[in-house]
Scaffold this active site. Structure first.
Site, PDB file in Angstrom:
ATOM      1  CB  ILE A 722      -1.099  -0.181   1.116  1.00 33.08           C
ATOM      2  CG1 ILE A 722      -1.970  -1.185   0.984  1.00 33.08           C
ATOM      3  CG2 ILE A 722      -1.755   1.230   1.461  1.00 33.08           C
ATOM      4  CD1 ILE A 722      -2.779  -1.304   2.387  1.00 33.08           C
ATOM      5  CD  GLU A 723       4.225  -0.022   2.814  1.00 37.04           C
ATOM      6  OE1 GLU A 723       5.033  -0.631   3.265  1.00 37.04           O
ATOM      7  OE2 GLU A 723       2.979  -0.002   2.926  1.00 37.04           O
ATOM      8  CG  ASP A 733      -3.646   2.177  10.131  1.00 38.71           C
ATOM      9  OD1 ASP A 733      -3.008   1.176  10.394  1.00 38.71           O
ATOM     10  OD2 ASP A 733      -3.556   3.230  11.279  1.00 38.71           O
ATOM     11  CD  GLN A 750      -1.820  -1.926   7.100  1.00 35.34           C
ATOM     12  OE1 GLN A 750      -2.358  -1.726   8.245  1.00 35.34           O
ATOM     13  NE2 GLN A 750      -1.906  -1.414   6.124  1.00 35.34           N
ATOM     14  CD  GLU A 751      -2.722   0.731  13.928  1.00 38.97           C
ATOM     15  OE1 GLU A 751      -3.022  -0.294  14.415  1.00 38.97           O
ATOM     16  OE2 GLU A 751      -3.595   1.744  13.978  1.00 38.97           O
ATOM     17  CD  GLU A 752       0.812  -3.097  15.503  1.00 38.91           C
ATOM     18  OE1 GLU A 752       0.342  -3.615  16.270  1.00 38.91           O
ATOM     19  OE2 GLU A 752       0.829  -3.285  14.242  1.00 38.91           O
ATOM     20  CE1 TYR A 791       2.631  -7.426   7.937  1.00 40.66           C
ATOM     21  CE2 TYR A 791       2.444  -9.445   9.265  1.00 40.66           C
ATOM     22  CZ  TYR A 791       1.786  -8.486   8.713  1.00 40.66           C
ATOM     23  OH  TYR A 791       0.635  -7.897   9.117  1.00 40.66           O
ATOM     24  CG  ASN A 865      -6.075  -9.597   2.461  1.00 43.32           C
ATOM     25  OD1 ASN A 865      -7.187  -9.362   1.469  1.00 43.32           O
ATOM     26  ND2 ASN A 865      -5.010 -10.080   2.183  1.00 43.32           N
ATOM     27  CD1 TRP A 866      -9.511  -2.835   8.016  1.00 45.85           C
ATOM     28  CD2 TRP A 866     -11.357  -2.855   7.064  1.00 45.85           C
ATOM     29  NE1 TRP A 866     -10.104  -2.055   8.800  1.00 45.85           N
ATOM     30  CE2 TRP A 866     -11.605  -2.182   8.452  1.00 45.85           C
ATOM     31  CE3 TRP A 866     -12.621  -3.105   6.332  1.00 45.85           C
ATOM     32  CZ2 TRP A 866     -12.890  -1.674   8.805  1.00 45.85           C
ATOM     33  CZ3 TRP A 866     -13.764  -2.851   6.828  1.00 45.85           C
ATOM     34  CH2 TRP A 866     -13.876  -2.084   8.104  1.00 45.85           C
ATOM     35  N   GLY A 867      -8.843  -6.315   8.464  1.00 42.95           N
ATOM     36  CA  GLY A 867      -9.724  -6.917   9.483  1.00 42.95           C
ATOM     37  C   GLY A 867      -9.644  -8.175   9.297  1.00 42.95           C
ATOM     38  CB  ALA A 870      -4.809 -11.719  14.914  1.00 44.02           C
TER      39      ALA A 870
END
EC number: 3.2.1.143
Length: 972
Positions: A722-723, A733, A750-752, A791, A865-867, A870
């Site tokens: 994405i970035e 995010d 991903q967020e961190e 990752y 693949n949002w959400g 985990a």
């Protein structure tokens, strides 16, 4: 964004037939939970027969001499959190239930209408497959074919026989559940890959249900093989008519014999590998995605197939299986045509022989369900004594020795019954007209992206409108002098002198006069002193060892001197850094960080408002101001931000870096490298840009069932990030509701990672309260300072990065990031509940919507693949939700599947299907509601039998077919 405590490494179960592993015997009930053999009373089964396993007519892979080879028995794996993919847990119990569900429908249409055994046979032991041309017992056992045809030919001469036949036809399905309630039914998928053990169990069940001794069972194996072909063709002519009819009635949907992780194993050592297409064997080609994070940030990036159900979705959505289905349907229709003509010839022969003999032949045959269960349509239950099956072994021998034609044993069928039978068949075929299944188009396997070229997608700043002059307002706080804003110059803070506010609406600053600290004076009395002065004194000392830095931080955090742990910081300093690097750290970088931290009252002169829930407010500050705030966060100077539970800032994320310094995780040194790279860059050369933080809270959302907006354009790819590839777009995010997740702790997904390589995002944790269901955080203008590889556990800082993004009129980098938090689903089925689907739609819509901005001025949404991972989300559902939300917000979508090529093709095929049929947002949303009602609401297993995308394909096609007929409703 945490993988949570449930994400633990899993090991593969041993496969049967692999080296050093032997398949369990069929009698071992522990190997087949819920599949114990049912042994009937011995008097019901006086003689048993076995089909020689060495028969050359047997199909390889079902039974035969290949016991040592790799079988097609593939067990579901536990979740493997790896680089490209995530699988969900699947228990043996759920697997058994799921197989039962998938096998019951086709089996029900195969069960005989009559009770063929009067000798207290209550259950049908094993129901054969409907695939006539591939049954191994049909190819290798001629006596089974003879008995099967004999069962077909049992007719009563009375005129009322036809009435019983037509009246009993509907019972083919209604009686099946009673017969199958406790039957020992093979629960493995109906494919070409049955294991030897499973097939032996099938044959044993068939033998126990055979109460007669057949004459030709004494033939040698060679004789049986030589006669199998001719016997099979002769005996199957009558049976295929009804068998083909029942196959349409059952609407059999074959499932894949493969699991996602087992494609490579099946391909080795099996003789059926030439039947696998590229798409079947490629289900597990892409390496799995590793997902690790801490409880604060269980959000994760999925593949897809994030779970066991996904992989199951892959199997269901694969076009290969649908093609096989269509081929089976076509073969059954051909069999119907041929057998109808053959049946008329047989009837003519029957009448001639009946007239010659001049007496009624009454024969009772034993039906054996070993080859063709579909012949049950020709067998209605006779009345009186004719229902008894008193055939002894001697009579069977006589029939076998005469080697007479099978048509000799037909009873005369009256002409009136012939006509009724033909009319019944015609009515049956008319009622069975099926809607053809939609097969997604075959896509080139080497394509790395699909859809609209990414170059045609709208990007900032080219697509954007000209920004108005930057001015502070009631809904926008600006902390710099806008009149002195120049490109390439460090913005001047506004106001010129520090203004302090110590209240519940603004950030409590370390340099505030209200930030007091208890101290002892010369007389030993405790008084309140300035904590800021204590901070200055502690940090101005030189740091030559990590212990010096630890002592300095604890000097103004005495309450945590026995709670905070600095192991990660000490190990990084002593064990990770080279001597020259450590020297540069304490001689250059740390002193510069101290300097910019202590300049806080001169740099951040305006109180920073808290972005609380239900607020629509923006804060614009300079990159230099952000650097000063983050330096203070590193030295843990922010007051009131360390307490937990019901403290003042308990609804805000952590901001002090104390948790970054604790523990011995291998992630911590790489995090520290990334952050020190940022601090070195901003202290060596002051940044000159601005960054805007906007909290957006919506009250009005679309009525999703009535939304008539069409789907927008899609670009989907399994390569890139994405970035890296979403420059100029709205970059999603995958956030925790506490923005940043575990960036200051152990989280590293991903967020961190995004917060580490763009560290200016971290300052949002200082003033952003936990996000509500109708809120998002939009950050515009952050700069990327680092590059990375890997990752989670494999994350490594790679090098410093020079961000070449264009800048807008407010001197912000054209990088717009939106933080939207997904729900955490502990049960897979929960995410299909209408309220949950609506919540996720509203959350994504909130992040994508820009009120008052024309669609042509909105950039595309770069997401993935949002959400998932985990958080338990299904990647295909989440992709569809984001497509609907983007369509409602009138934005195009660029979707990254993070290495999952199968998911890429599935999403593209679904998008193409929906757009070609002009299904708008409301229609697709109603299909999601219908899927929950029909497949999920009453589902007792962990996952539904029919996956989402195949259901949508079929439901949309059914609706289109129904809408073409006048007076019919669509059902969506």
């Amino acid at each position: 964004m945490s993988a949570g405590p449930g994400c633990e490494p899993c090991t593969k179960r041993p496969r049967w037939g692999a080296a050093g592993t032997s398949a369990p015997t069929a009698s071992d009930s522990r190997s087949f939970p819920g599949r114990q053999k049912r042994v009937l009373d011995p008097k019901d089964a006086p003689v048993q027969f076995r089909v020689p396993p060495s028969s050359s007519a047997c199909v390889s892979g079902r039974a035969g001499p290949h016991r040592g080879s790799v079988t097609s028995f593939v067990f579901k794996q536990k979740p493997i959190t790896t680089w490209m993919d995530t699988k969900g847990p699947k228990t043996a119990e759920s697997e058994s239930k799921e197989n039962n569900n998938t096998r019951t429908d086709p089996m029900m249409s195969s069960v005989q209408k009559d009770n063929f055994y009067p000798h207290k046979v209550e259950k049908l032991g094993n129901v054969p497959q409907l695939n006539l041309d591939k049954s191994p017992t049909e190819k290798s056992t001629p006596y089974l074919n003879q008995q099967q045809t004999a069962g077909v030919c049992k007719w009563h001469s009375a005129g009322e026989r036809a009435e019983q036949l037509s009246a009993s036809e509907p019972s083919a399905v209604t009686q099946a559940p009673k017969q199958l309630s406790n039957a020992n039914i093979d629960q493995s998928p109906p494919t070409d890959g049955h294991s030897d053990t499973d097939h032996e169990e099938d044959r044993d069940n068939q033998q126990f249900l055979t109460p007669v001794k057949l004459a030709n069972a004494k033939q040698t194996v060679g004789d049986g093989q030589a006669r199998s072909n001719c016997k099979c063709s002769a005996s199957c002519q009558c049976g295929q008519d009804c068998a083909g009819c029942q196959r349409e009635e059952a609407d059999v949907i074959p499932e894949s014999p493969l699991s996602d992780v087992g494609a490579e194993d099946i391909g080795t050592g099996s003789k059926n590998d030439n039947k696998l297409t590229g798409q079947e064997s490629g289900l597990g080609d892409s390496p799995p995605f590793e997902k690790e994070s801490e409880p604060e940030s269980p959000m994760d990036v999925d593949n897809s197939k994030t779970s066991c159900q996904d992989s199951e979705a892959d199997e269901e959505a694969s076009p290969v299986f649908d093609e096989q289905d269509d081929q089976d349907d076509r073969s059954s229709q051909t069999a119907n045509k041929l057998s109808s003509r053959q049946a008329r010839e047989v009837d003519g022969d029957l009448r001639k022989r009946y007239l010659t003999k001049g007496s009624e032949i009454r024969l009772h045959f034993q039906f054996e369900g070993g080859s063709n269960a579909g012949t049950s349509d020709l067998n209605a239950k006779p009345s009186g004594n004719s229902s008894s099956l008193n055939v002894d072994g001697r009579s069977s021998k006589q029939h076998g020795k005469r080697d007479s034609k099978i048509t000799d044993h037909f009873v005369r069928i009256p002409k009136s019954e012939d006509k009724r039978k033909e009319q019944c068949e015609v009515r049956h075929q008319r009622a069975e007209r099926k809607i053809p299944k939609y097969v997604p188009p075959n896509l080139p396997p080497d394509k790395k992206w699909l859809g609209t070229p990414i170059e045609e997608m709208r990007k900032m700043p080219r697509c954007g409108v000209r920004l108005p002059l930057l001015r502070p307002s009631a809904s926008h706080t600006v902390t710099v002098r806008v009149d002195l804003l120049r490109a390439g110059e460090v913005p001047k803070p506004f106001p010129t002198h520090y203004k302090d506010l110590w209240d519940n609406k603004h950030v409590k600053m370390p340099c505030s006069e209200q930030n007091l600290y208890p101290v002892e004076d010369e007389n030993g009395e405790r008084t309140a002193g300035s904590r800021w002065e204590l901070i200055q004194t502690a940090l101005l000392n030189k740091f030559t060892r990590p212990q010096n830095l630890k002592d300095a931080i604890l000097k103004y955090n005495v309450a945590y001197s026995k709670k905070w742990d600095f192991t990660a910081l000490v190990d990084f300093w002593d064990k990770v850094l080279e001597e020259a690097e450590a020297q540069h750290l304490y001689q250059s970088i740390l002193p510069d960080m101290v300097k910019i931290a202590l300049c806080l009252p001169n740099i951040c002169t305006q109180p920073i408002p808290l972005l609380k829930q239900k607020m629509n407010h923006s804060v614009t500050m300079s990159q230099e101001q952000i650097a000063s705030l983050l330096a203070n966060a590193f030295f843990c100077t922010f007051p009131r931000r360390n307490a937990k539970m019901k403290s003042e800032y308990s609804s805000y994320p952590d901001i002090n870096f104390n948790r970054l310094f604790e523990g011995r995780s291998s992630r911590k040194p790489e995090k520290l490298k990334t952050l020190f790279c940022y601090f070195r860059r901003v202290t060596e050369k002051k940044p000159t840009g601005l960054v805007t933080f906007t909290r957006q809270s919506l009250e009005d959302f679309p009525e999703w069932e009535r939304c008539d907006k069409p789907l927008t354009r899609l670009h989907v790819t399994y390569e890139g990030t994405i970035e890296g590839n979403g420059r100029g777009m709205l970059q999603v995010d995958f956030a925790n509701r506490f923005v940043g997740g575990g960036v200051t702790g152990a989280g590293l997904v991903q967020e961190e990672i995004r917060f580490l390589i763009n560290p200016e995002l971290i300052v949002s944790r200082l003033f952003t309260e936990v996000l509500d269901h109708n809120e998002c955080l939009i950050i515009t203008g952050t700069e990327q300072y680092s590059e990375y590889t890997g990752y989670a556990e494999t994350y490594r800082w790679a090098r410093s990065h020079e961000d070449g993004s264009e800048k807008d009129d407010w001197q912000r980098c054209c990088t717009e990031i939106v933080a939207i938090d997904a729900l955490h689903f502990r049960r897979y089925l929960d995410q299909f509940v209408p309220e949950k689907v609506r919540r996720e739609l509203n959350k994504a819509y909130c992040g994508f919507l820009r009120p008052g901005v024309p669609p042509e001025n909105l950039s595309a949404v770069a997401t993935g693949n949002w959400g998932c991972g985990a958080f338990g989300g299904d990647a295909r559902l989440k992709a569809l939700i984001q497509l609907l939300a983007a369509a409602a917000a009138e934005r195009d979508v660029v979707y990254f599947t993070f290495g999952d090529s199968e998911l890429m093709r599935d999403i593209y095929s679904m998008h193409t299907f929906l757009t070609e049929r002009k299904l708008n947002v409301g229609k697709v949303y109603r299909l999601l509601l219908r899927y929950y009602r029909e497949e999920c609401r009453d589902c007792s297993s962990p996952g539904p039998d029919t996956k989402l995308y195949p259901f949508i394909y079929h439901a949309a096609e059914s609706s289109a077919e129904t809408s073409d007929q006048p007076g019919q409703r669509t059902g969506t």
